[in-house]
Design an enzyme around this catalytic site. Structure first.
Site, short mmCIF file in Angstrom:
data_model
loop_
_atom_site.label_atom_id
_atom_site.label_comp_id
_atom_site.label_asym_id
_atom_site.label_seq_id
_atom_site.Cartn_x
_atom_site.Cartn_y
_atom_site.Cartn_z
CE LYS A 154 -4.11 -1.84 -0.03
NZ LYS A 154 -4.03 -3.38 -0.04
C1 LIG Z 1 -5.49 -4.16 0.66
C2 LIG Z 1 -6.92 -3.72 0.69
C3 LIG Z 1 -7.71 -4.27 1.78
C4 LIG Z 1 -7.19 -5.40 2.83
O1 LIG Z 1 -5.86 -4.98 3.52
P1 LIG Z 1 -5.08 -5.84 4.10
O2 LIG Z 1 -3.92 -4.90 5.01
O3 LIG Z 1 -4.29 -6.51 3.07
O4 LIG Z 1 -5.59 -7.14 4.99
C5 LIG Z 1 -9.05 -4.16 1.72
N1 LIG Z 1 -9.50 -3.56 0.88
C6 LIG Z 1 -9.05 -2.88 -0.20
C7 LIG Z 1 -9.64 -2.25 -1.28
C8 LIG Z 1 -7.47 -3.41 -0.28
O5 LIG Z 1 -6.81 -2.86 -1.19
#
Ligand SMILES: *Cc1c(COP(=O)(O)O)cnc(C)c1O
Length: 397
Positions: A186
């Protein structure tokens, strides 16, 4: 998008603080921690950046969504409206608390179609969960007015759009609750981590307790704390929070780099008449983590995607065929392939997605290509990439 591209001395220093004190847990051990409260500091930094009263960190973005729903009292048999285009975490978090994921079409914003949301509401609907996919947002004004009209909760999944804004407010801060992910890929990362933000004191109080086994967090003796209700463990560790604390200080710098790179790519692709861009709702500012565009047909789009890969243009996505982000490949949801027995409320109420008509989502996603905007590219590299992309597209259209 990925913040890991730009790790530096501050990340190392923050983590070293935690290792030096030896206190890897966010609660307790006050005497040993030499004043280091990385999770608390990151929560304070996010509260300021997101202009939100309360922030609670969790072990992941998926945990943040789950805890957000639980903290608002959502449970067995409640219906939660979510888009056909998102990450699997959306329905995972809904199913985790025994609630029912109701899939609704996306439009040319690549997020929930507000009109279709209105049509999907039943007397069991409790939450509308827009997902701000690939750096841009849902039509929050329309969704908010629907939620107000029907007495529903608005829960924003801003995991892919941190730093974007809508009508001057940070994404995530507009709904009753907002969630972020700080997983490894992210815009800012903790390695693994997530956050829930809200201005609602009750939801916040519920969230920090629920995500720590129901601990009431009163007093200074953890073992003597009370447990007002059942909880779970979705805690983040101080090591992860320490990385995030270094990263959040660079969020605006990361956004500037993404915007520069995005703008170069977009300007070059804009010269091709067959290329159109994803609609950003009025008053919205993207976080520029992806450049998303449409091509005239599914066939052309698939061909362009293949040729981009063959020409060495990496980091582009054709979500229509993707295993994780589009309903077409979610047969584990469609066929309810769970390890153990699911709650009867879910089995009874889940729509038959094997026969669902999501052709209006297909219309847009079938023609969408998204290109990740990286932080580590030099301006020259972006220009070269843009020219190569334009060349590939022009050859096919
Ligand atoms: C990455 C993501 C998540 C979940 O996050 P994690 O930290 O990987 O559990 C949820 N929603 C969206 C749109 C994402 O891109």
């Amino acid at each position: 998008m990925p913040g890991f591209e730009l790790f530096g001395d501050n990340e190392r220093k923050q983590v070293q603080d935690v290792l030096d004190s030896g206190v890897l847990m966010r609660y307790g051990f006050d005497g040993n921690r030499q004043g280091h409260w990385k999770a608390k500091e990151l929560e304070a930094a996010l509260a300021e950046r997101m202009q939100t009263k309360h922030v609670h960190l969790l072990s992941s973005g998926t945990a943040a969504l789950t805890v957000a729903l639980a903290s608002a009292g959502i449970g067995a048999g409640d219906e939660v409206i979510m888009p056909t285009f998102t990450f699997v975490a959306s329905f995972e978090s809904i199913l985790a608390i025994g609630a029912v994921p109701i899939l609704v079409d996306v439009d040319d914003t690549l997020t929930l179609n507000p009109k279709m949301v209105e049509e999907a509401i039943t007397e069991r609907t409790k939450v509308v969960m827009p997902v701000h996919m690939c750096g841009s947002m849902a039509d929050l004004a329309a969704l908010k007015s629907t939620c107000t009209k029907h007495g529903l909760l608005l829960l924003e999944d801003a995991c892919q759009a941190i730093g974007g804004s809508y009508q001057g407010k940070p994404l995530g801060s507009i709904g009753d609750l907002g969630c972020f992910s700080f997983d490894y890929v992210k815009t800012i990362t903790c390695g693994e981590g997530g956050a829930l933000i809200t201005n609602n004191e009750l939801y916040y109080e519920n969230a920090h307790k629920y995500s720590d086994h129901g601990h009431d967090h009163l007093g200074s003796d953890r073992g003597a704390e009370q447990h007002p209700f059942l909880g779970y463990n979705f805690r983040i560790s101080e090591l992860n929070a320490a990385v995030g604390l270094a990263q959040v200080q660079r969020l605006n710098e990361f956004l500037e780099i993404q915007k520069r790179n995005y703008t170069i790519l977009r300007e070059v692709l804009s010269s091709i008449p067959e290329v159109t861009f994803r609609r950003v709702p009025e008053g919205g500012v993207e976080n520029y983590s992806f450049l998303n565009f449409f091509l005239p047909t599914e066939e052309i789009t698939r061909k362009v995607y293949e040729n981009l890969g063959a020409s060495g243009v990496d980091a582009c996505f054709y979500w229509y065929d993707n295993n994780w982000h589009y309903y077409r490949k979610w047969e584990h949801l469609t066929n309810l392939k769970s390890l153990g027995k699911l709650p009867q409320e879910v089995v009874d109420a889940l729509p038959d997605y094997t026969n669902a008509d999501f052709s209006s989502s297909d219309h847009w996603i079938g023609r969408t290509i998204s290109c990740l905007v990286k932080l580590g590219w030099t301006e020259d590299e972006v220009h070269q990439r843009a020219e190569r992309m334009a060349g590939v597209i022009k050859e096919v259209v």
